[in-house]
Write a protein that holds these residues in place. Structure first.
Motif, PDB file in Angstrom:
ATOM      1  N   PRO B 261      46.154  56.657 -42.057  1.00  0.00           N
ATOM      2  CA  PRO B 261      47.063  56.745 -43.211  1.00  0.00           C
ATOM      3  C   PRO B 261      46.637  57.811 -44.208  1.00  0.00           C
ATOM      4  N   VAL B 262      45.328  57.987 -44.345  1.00  0.00           N
ATOM      5  CA  VAL B 262      44.841  58.999 -45.295  1.00  0.00           C
ATOM      6  C   VAL B 262      45.257  60.383 -44.819  1.00  0.00           C
ATOM      7  N   LEU B 263      45.010  60.628 -43.539  1.00  0.00           N
ATOM      8  CA  LEU B 263      45.384  61.935 -42.992  1.00  0.00           C
ATOM      9  C   LEU B 263      46.899  62.140 -43.096  1.00  0.00           C
ATOM     10  N   GLY B 264      47.646  61.112 -42.736  1.00  0.00           N
ATOM     11  CA  GLY B 264      49.098  61.211 -42.802  1.00  0.00           C
ATOM     12  C   GLY B 264      49.572  61.566 -44.200  1.00  0.00           C
ATOM     13  N   THR B 265      48.976  60.925 -45.199  1.00  0.00           N
ATOM     14  CA  THR B 265      49.388  61.213 -46.576  1.00  0.00           C
ATOM     15  C   THR B 265      48.996  62.619 -46.977  1.00  0.00           C
ATOM     16  N   ILE B 266      47.783  63.030 -46.582  1.00  0.00           N
ATOM     17  CA  ILE B 266      47.336  64.378 -46.941  1.00  0.00           C
ATOM     18  C   ILE B 266      48.294  65.418 -46.365  1.00  0.00           C
ATOM     19  N   LEU B 267      48.841  65.126 -45.186  1.00  0.00           N
ATOM     20  CA  LEU B 267      49.773  66.085 -44.586  1.00  0.00           C
ATOM     21  C   LEU B 267      51.167  65.983 -45.197  1.00  0.00           C
ATOM     22  N   LEU B 268      51.639  64.746 -45.397  1.00  0.00           N
ATOM     23  CA  LEU B 268      53.044  64.572 -45.796  1.00  0.00           C
ATOM     24  C   LEU B 268      53.297  64.811 -47.283  1.00  0.00           C
ATOM     25  N   GLU B 269      52.467  64.242 -48.130  1.00  0.00           N
ATOM     26  CA  GLU B 269      52.766  64.289 -49.566  1.00  0.00           C
ATOM     27  C   GLU B 269      52.786  65.714 -50.109  1.00  0.00           C
ATOM     28  N   PRO B 270      51.700  66.491 -49.884  1.00  0.00           N
ATOM     29  CA  PRO B 270      51.767  67.872 -50.382  1.00  0.00           C
ATOM     30  C   PRO B 270      52.898  68.663 -49.726  1.00  0.00           C
ATOM     31  N   THR B 271      53.148  68.383 -48.429  1.00  0.00           N
ATOM     32  CA  THR B 271      54.248  69.084 -47.775  1.00  0.00           C
ATOM     33  C   THR B 271      55.545  68.821 -48.520  1.00  0.00           C
ATOM     34  N   SER B 272      55.795  67.549 -48.799  1.00  0.00           N
ATOM     35  CA  SER B 272      57.057  67.245 -49.453  1.00  0.00           C
ATOM     36  C   SER B 272      57.065  67.791 -50.875  1.00  0.00           C
ATOM     37  N   ALA B 273      55.901  67.750 -51.544  1.00  0.00           N
ATOM     38  CA  ALA B 273      55.849  68.304 -52.903  1.00  0.00           C
ATOM     39  C   ALA B 273      56.082  69.810 -52.889  1.00  0.00           C
ATOM     40  N   LEU B 274      55.501  70.478 -51.889  1.00  0.00           N
ATOM     41  CA  LEU B 274      55.664  71.935 -51.823  1.00  0.00           C
ATOM     42  C   LEU B 274      57.097  72.309 -51.452  1.00  0.00           C
ATOM     43  N   LEU B 275      57.636  71.575 -50.476  1.00  0.00           N
ATOM     44  CA  LEU B 275      59.034  71.818 -50.110  1.00  0.00           C
ATOM     45  C   LEU B 275      59.910  71.648 -51.346  1.00  0.00           C
ATOM     46  N   GLN B 276      59.587  70.575 -52.067  1.00  0.00           N
ATOM     47  CA  GLN B 276      60.319  70.260 -53.281  1.00  0.00           C
ATOM     48  C   GLN B 276      60.280  71.414 -54.268  1.00  0.00           C
ATOM     49  N   SER B 277      59.053  71.964 -54.490  1.00  0.00           N
ATOM     50  CA  SER B 277      58.959  72.970 -55.543  1.00  0.00           C
ATOM     51  C   SER B 277      59.457  74.337 -55.061  1.00  0.00           C
ATOM     52  N   THR B 278      59.405  74.595 -53.748  1.00  0.00           N
ATOM     53  CA  THR B 278      59.871  75.906 -53.307  1.00  0.00           C
ATOM     54  C   THR B 278      61.360  75.904 -52.982  1.00  0.00           C
ATOM     55  N   LEU B 279      61.834  74.787 -52.394  1.00  0.00           N
ATOM     56  CA  LEU B 279      63.247  74.751 -51.996  1.00  0.00           C
ATOM     57  C   LEU B 279      64.087  73.927 -52.944  1.00  0.00           C
TER      58      LEU B 279
END
Lengths: 248, 321, 289, 395
Positions: B261-279
């Motif tokens: 779960p830790v790895l999954g969050t490290i991959l998903l959360e920043p991804t979604s935050a970055l997608l959010q801020s760029t797109l």
């Protein structure tokens, strides 16, 4: 000799189907009893009734003086009854050792003790070299070995084996027969459901025959094999000679 | 070998603890806090969903109960959320008993959908509690400025450390369980409940126990979350998204593993935050489309989770070395 | 009082027909392929947009566009099975549920990108028309939708009982090996099952279009309703899903009328939880017999 | 005045193009960042997208008129973000906007629940937030939050008074979605009904996003009401109005604010919308400025500018006015200037009543809503009399 298991007047219906009807038999301590019968005779259902997976509609089942009806499977196991399944059900994502340790934890919750006892059981069934293999990767015979080891790790007094030899080749059957024999020598009470007659003859001193959910014969291997009722059940009417080996 | 591992752990811990002293960008810290929080929820969910494979899609029920318990205590009685957070955990544990009694009779998809229904019913009930719990309008938390004793911090560092402690707690509990008889029993129940019962595993009880632990931890996350976003309403507290996120991070990382779960969050959360801020400022729908595609790719390509890649690599390197 | 109850029951029954169509799709996929499809509602949404564009661009009546939306979604279903679902079969509940969940997220947001969040409606002559039976009002569009939904359900029942493919599906639902023994390629059975399920969702979309607006997230509430219905009706049981779908419509309507307008869902969910407490495998147990 | 503006802009432009090292005003014409937080995905995507469009238009208008003159013609730069109709995302995005950009102010988020979160974050970060959201909670204990338009409680009062337009003895059925918006507005209705001499015969929350409005309308029919107040967002309201027709429920409807004042509503309901009443915090016909803005919006997006979006244009000009007076884009100074805002002309005063001045609670002391009615496909202001631009159309 004390009775390890007493099944008295047990019946079970599924919808319109009568799976087991007024079935009684008993097993003495230290004895090996075989339960035989054609497909659909109610053998596995009987195991499921004894081990708490089904609740009988009528009748009583006692083991070592305790009533089992109404108890869940895990409590029945705690009382010293362990079983294997017709189709082996290993915990695929666990190693062999972890599988058997899970059984051993029933009697001692300390991991190092459980590990020791699990290794003992694994050695006994001859799986020592595959201790760290994933259970999902095992061959059929090794799956059976694993399941037996897992059951033994719970330190049972009564072992119910459901077709542990089905699908094995002759030399594997010999090995399995040897194992069951060793267990019997250790004083374990065994109830075995089996199709392979050669094996039954080798391990069981007492045979119970089921057909359509009813007991049709009981006795020593020799008397049972000669029983015309049994022959008819296996081969249909019209067959003169008993040829049980072909019934697998 | 052992000393190197110890050094690595101490080093990693030091870096994690010191991070807010170095990183001053509030947005970066916010992502870190979100990662810690959702990793925490994921680890809590994973105990039950991952090890025992009881696919709960209703963990928002406990998240929400924790959130509401501590907020009600804070606003109605002025009780510090430090007490409220524990009280919320206890309430969630108590409520998990009847829910477990009802849902654990069900298996597979039945169980999953029943848990969705439970969380939804709780949400609808809290919507009806207009006088007692502010109904649909929800409420904002009183702004106390920097009040650590009331779980409000001036900067982000306080929230970061609290989330870090929570995650460490959940990981420690998981670590202990994984290595004890309970871990073996949980996995056995998850693999094959009937076979487990045949060797003496009291499946109903082990499921109930792990549900209690999982519910307690998830409720802690609820309190933290409300304190962090300053606002509570039934749609937030009992959001289906929380339930899904808890399961998703575990599945992407690897269910039934300590670090999945830790790895999954490290991959998903920043991804979604970055997608959010760029797109995010472009046309609506792009970032969630990309997010969904990533999820599908991971599930198709690595259904057992991405942690496997790392452990495989690690083993390969170890073997070579 | 009587007229209020009668009106509530009729209202519930009519919308229940749509729930039933969506639920039958979910239960068919689960029964045959053993996958819970979280994206079923999104296929209703696609069906709605197909009908919407046919109506606004080509002037096709939404009801006639059934002839396009159903085959189109059937094809999408076959494609979905062949490209996605097939790859997660046998991997357990979790990858399956989350694959379809991600698919639902994807479809909603692609729709948002393509069609914007605007509500799209089609006005037909019968859209807002209604007639009176005694004190009870019956909406023409909803009645048509209900009747067609029942006809389609009947057709599916016939298909499952009278054709080899249908029998293979019922067999596959009970035991995969049996289906293979019947000499029918299980992959084909799966593809047809998913195709049919999606065709039903598409039909639901087209039937909704005359009286319900289309928008990207419209499917979610139907997915939720379908889940409750399939569980009430026992997962995998087509007749069960049909009856449960209708029951849900009526229960929701009565709940709104007599408990509170914000309690329709509570009534529905409580009904589900109580049923599960009493009969954990749903009301109808087993595959459609 | 107009002429001098023109000169000022051209001078600034000439200076820039001539490439002087130091501009005349002794300071580089900076760009001033304004944050805009709106849900452009999720359930509120339609409205959020409209808000973003309006915010862009407003910034362009300010810039075309010469930017912030006291800052050397500094241009406004709008940085928007999608809050996805999700509280967690709102929290994070507000943080992100504030911490990764130097913002002078923020506006957002349409939905009350999201606005409350953004406001809490902005308060702590000491960045002013200006919003058209109507929740009265936004005016409690806040110093950086400004609400230039009518509050939920005022909406209720206006709606109740309007019921006397259509009936001597109003017996009202109130149905409202069980969201922050719905409960806040309906509570106001319930509390003020006795004082306004209106009888409420049914008061019923419903779950937003239902599939079938008939059970609800069935209930309304059997309540004995002679008028319906529906506090709903767009989709539910469309279904409600159409279902009223299907079930033969003929009574006047007041659709309140929310979905009712969207052009989308008329498009979906068609002629059934004619004569329906609503309440808005802004309408595109309230004054000449509003009509100009709406025309520009219509040219670009094909429909008149709706309530929230129109109000957003006014808000942008209020921010510009504050910066002009503060001679700064520092958030604290912008806040202080907003607190002393007092306008009665220009786009910044483009509000019902034509005046904006904030009280200590951040509320516009002149703020009040307008009653509107759908007339021939357009939304016309009809209430109160001083705001009425068209006579009431009798059904």
């Amino acid at each position: 000799m004390a009775e390890a298991l007493v099944v008295r007047g047990v019946s079970k219906r599924f919808g319109g189907l009568r799976a087991v009807a007024d079935f009684s038999f008993s097993v003495n301590e230290g004895e090996t009893v075989a339960l035989i019968g054609p497909n659909g005779a109610g053998k596995t259902t009987s195991f499921n009734l004894i081990t708490g997976y089904y609740r009988p509609d009528a009748g009583s089942i006692t083991a070592f003086g305790r009533e089992l009806v109404g108890l869940p499977p895990y409590e029945i196991c705690t009382l010293g009854l362990a079983r294997t399944f017709q189709v082996a059900r290993p915990f695929g994502q666990m190693t062999v050792l972890a599988n058997v340790m899970t059984g051993a934890f029933l009697r001692d919750r300390r991991p190092h003790i459980a590990r020791e006892r699990a290794r003992e059981a694994i050695r006994f069934v001859g799986l020592a070299d595959k201790e760290n293999a994933l259970a999902a990767d095992l061959t059929t015979i090794d799956e059976r070995r694993l399941e037996m080891a897992r059951a033994l790790a719970t330190e049972p007094k009564l072992l119910l084996l459901d077709e542990v030899m089905a699908g094995l080749n002759p030399s594997e059957i010999d090995q399995a027969v040897g194992l069951v024999g060793q267990l019997a020598q250790r004083g374990l009470t065994i109830v075995i459901v089996e199709h392979v007659m050669r094996a039954i003859m080798a391990v069981a001193r007492h045979i119970v025959v089921l057909d359509h959910g009813q007991k049709i014969a009981e006795g020593t291997p020799r008397t049972v094999v000669g029983n015309p009722e049994v022959i008819r059940a296996y081969l249909g009417t019209g067959y003169a000679h008993p040829h049980p080996h072909a019934t697998d | 070998m052992v000393p190197i591992k110890t050094i690595a752990i101490v080093l990693a811990a030091t870096i994690l603890i010191a991070l807010p002293l170095v990183v001053k960008n509030a947005f970066a810290l916010d992502i870190c806090i979100r990662v810690l929080l959702f990793a925490f929820i994921g680890v809590a969910w994973n105990l039950m969903g991952g090890y025992a494979k009881q696919l709960s899609l209703g963990h928002a029920a406990f998240f929400g109960l924790g959130a509401y318990t501590s907020t009600l205590l804070l606003i109605r009685l002025g009780i510090s959320p430090w007490i409220g957070i524990v009280a919320g955990g206890v309430v969630a544990m108590l409520v998990s008993l009847p829910i477990g009694w009802l849902c654990f009779r069900l298996r597979g998809p039945y169980f999953a959908i029943a848990t969705i229904a439970v969380a939804q019913v709780l949400m609808l009930l809290f919507l009806k509690l207009r006088d007692f719990a502010w109904g649909a309008e929800g409420t904002t938390l009183p702004n106390l400025g920097n009040a650590p004793l009331m779980m409000q911090f001036g900067g982000k560092a306080g929230y970061y450390w609290l989330a870090l402690v929570l995650l460490a707690l959940a990981l420690a509990i998981t670590y202990r369980i994984e290595r004890s008889w309970m871990g073996y029993y949980l996995v056995a129940v998850g693999e094959d409940e009937d076979a487990a019962e045949a060797i003496g595993v009291n499946a109903p009880r082990i499921k109930r126990d792990v549900y209690l632990i999982s519910a307690f931890l998830t409720a802690l996350a609820g309190t933290f979350y409300v304190q962090y976003i300053y606002f509570i309403d039934p749609n937030t507290a009992f959001s289906f998204n929380v339930s899904v996120e808890a399961a998703l991070v575990s599945i992407v990382g690897g269910i039934g593993t300590l670090w999945g779960p830790v790895l999954g969050t490290i991959l998903l959360e920043p991804t979604s935050a970055l997608l959010q801020s760029t797109l995010g400022s472009g046309r609506g729908g792009v970032q969630l489309t990309v997010y969904a595609l990533i999820l599908m790719a991971v599930i198709l390509w690595r259904p057992t989770g991405l942690l496997g890649i790392f452990t495989d690599t690690y083993q390969r390197i170890a073997r070579r070395g | 009082m009587f007229s209020t109850v009668a009106q509530a029951v009729i209202n519930g029954l009519l919308i229940g027909g749509i729930y039933a169509l969506v639920s039958i799709g979910v239960t068919l996929i689960f029964g045959v392929v053993k996958v819970v499809n979280f994206a079923q509602g999104e296929f209703v949404m696609i069906g709605m947009y197909i009908s919407f564009f046919l109506a606004t661009k080509l002037g096709v009546d939404p009801l006639l566009s059934l002839a396009i939306s159903m085959p189109a979604l059937f094809l999408i279903g076959v494609l979905l099975q062949e490209t996605l679902i097939r790859r997660v079969l046998g991997l357990g509940d979790m990858p399956q549920i989350f694959l379809t969940f991600a698919l639902s997220l994807l479809l909603m947001n692609v729709a948002l990108l393509l069609f914007t969040a605007n509500y799209q409606t089609v006005h037909t002559a019968y859209s807002d028309a209604s007639f009176q039976v005694g004190p009870v009002y019956v909406s023409v569009a909803k009645l048509i939708a209900f009747v067609v939904a029942m006809l389609l359900s009947g057709a599916l029942w016939l298909f499952l009982h009278a054709t080899d493919m249908g029998k293979a599906m019922r067999a596959a639902a009970q035991n995969r090996d049996v289906a293979m023994l019947m000499g029918i390629n299980p992959n084909r059975v799966f593809s047809v099952a998913v195709g049919l399920a999606l065709a039903l969702a598409g039909a639901a979309g087209s039937l909704l279009m005359p009286f319900y607006p289309a928008y990207p997230t419209v499917g979610q509430v139907f997915t939720l309703m379908a889940f409750v219905a399939v569980i009430l009706g026992t997962l995998g049981n087509v007749t069960g899903a049909l009856i449960a779908g209708l029951m849900m419509g009526i229960a929701e309507s009565l709940g709104i009328q007599f408990v509170g307008a914000d309690s329709g869902l509570i009534v529905v969910f409580l009904m589900l939880l109580v049923t599960l407490a009493v009969r954990p495998s749903g009301l109808f147990g087993g595959w459609s017999r | 005045m107009k002429r001098r503006h023109f000169l000022a802009t051209t001078t600034a432009g000439a200076v820039a193009t001539a490439g002087f090292g130091t501009p005349l005003l002794g300071r580089a014409a900076e760009t001033i960042n304004i944050g805009g937080l709106y849900p452009t995905t999720g359930s509120l995507a339609l409205i959020g997208q409209g808000c973003v469009n309006a915010a862009k238009l407003a910034v362009q208008m300010v810039n075309d008129a010469g930017g912030i003159k006291s800052l050397g013609g500094a241009k406004l730069n709008l940085i928007t973000s999608d809050v996805q109709s999700d509280p967690t995302v709102t929290r994070t995005e507000t943080d992100r906007l504030i911490s990764s950009n130097k913002l002078a102010a923020i506006h957002g988020c349409y939905a009350s629940a999201l606005t409350l979160i953004a406001s809490e974050v902005a308060e702590r970060a000491k960045v002013p937030l200006i919003t058209g959201s109507s929740s009265d909670q936004l005016n409690k204990g806040r110093t950086f939050t400004f609400t230039p338009f009518a509050r939920a409680s005022q909406f209720a009062q206006a709606q109740l008074r309007m019921s006397h337009l259509v009936s001597e003895k109003p017996k009202v059925a109130v149905i409202f979605e069980n969201t922050a918006f719905g409960t806040a507005t309906s509570n106001g209705l319930k509390e003020q009904a006795p004082g306004e001499n209106v009888e409420i015969v049914m008061f019923e929350p419903y779950s937003a996003g239902f599939t079938d409005a008939s059970p609800l309308i069935n209930k309304v029919k059997s309540s004995g009401a002679n008028m319906l107040f529906s506090v709903s967002y767009l989709n539910d309201l469309i279904l409600i109005v159409r279902t009223m027709k299907q079930l033969g429920a003929n009574m006047p409807i007041n659709g309140g604010s929310g979905g009712f004042v969207q052009p989308e509503f008329y498009k979906n309901v068609g002629k059934e919308a004619e004569g329906l009443l609503g309440v808005a915090h802004w309408n595109h016909d309230i004054d000449a400025d509003a009509q100009r803005v709406s025309a520009a919006f219509q040219k670009q997006y094909g429909e008149f500018i709706f309530e929230y979006a129109g109000g957003l244009v006014a808000q942008t000009f209020m921010l510009a006015d504050a910066m002009e007076r503060a001679k700064s884009s520092d958030p604290q100074k912008v806040r202080d200037a907003l607190a002393t805002l007092d306008v009665s002309r220009g786009y910044a005063a483009m509000a019902p009543g034509g005046k904006v001045k904030f009280g200590p609670d951040g509320k516009n002391v002149y703020g009040h809503p307008v009653g509107v009615q759908w007339q021939h496909g357009d939304l016309a202001s009809v209430f109160p009399s001083q705001e009425a631009r068209k006579p009431l159309m009798k059904a």
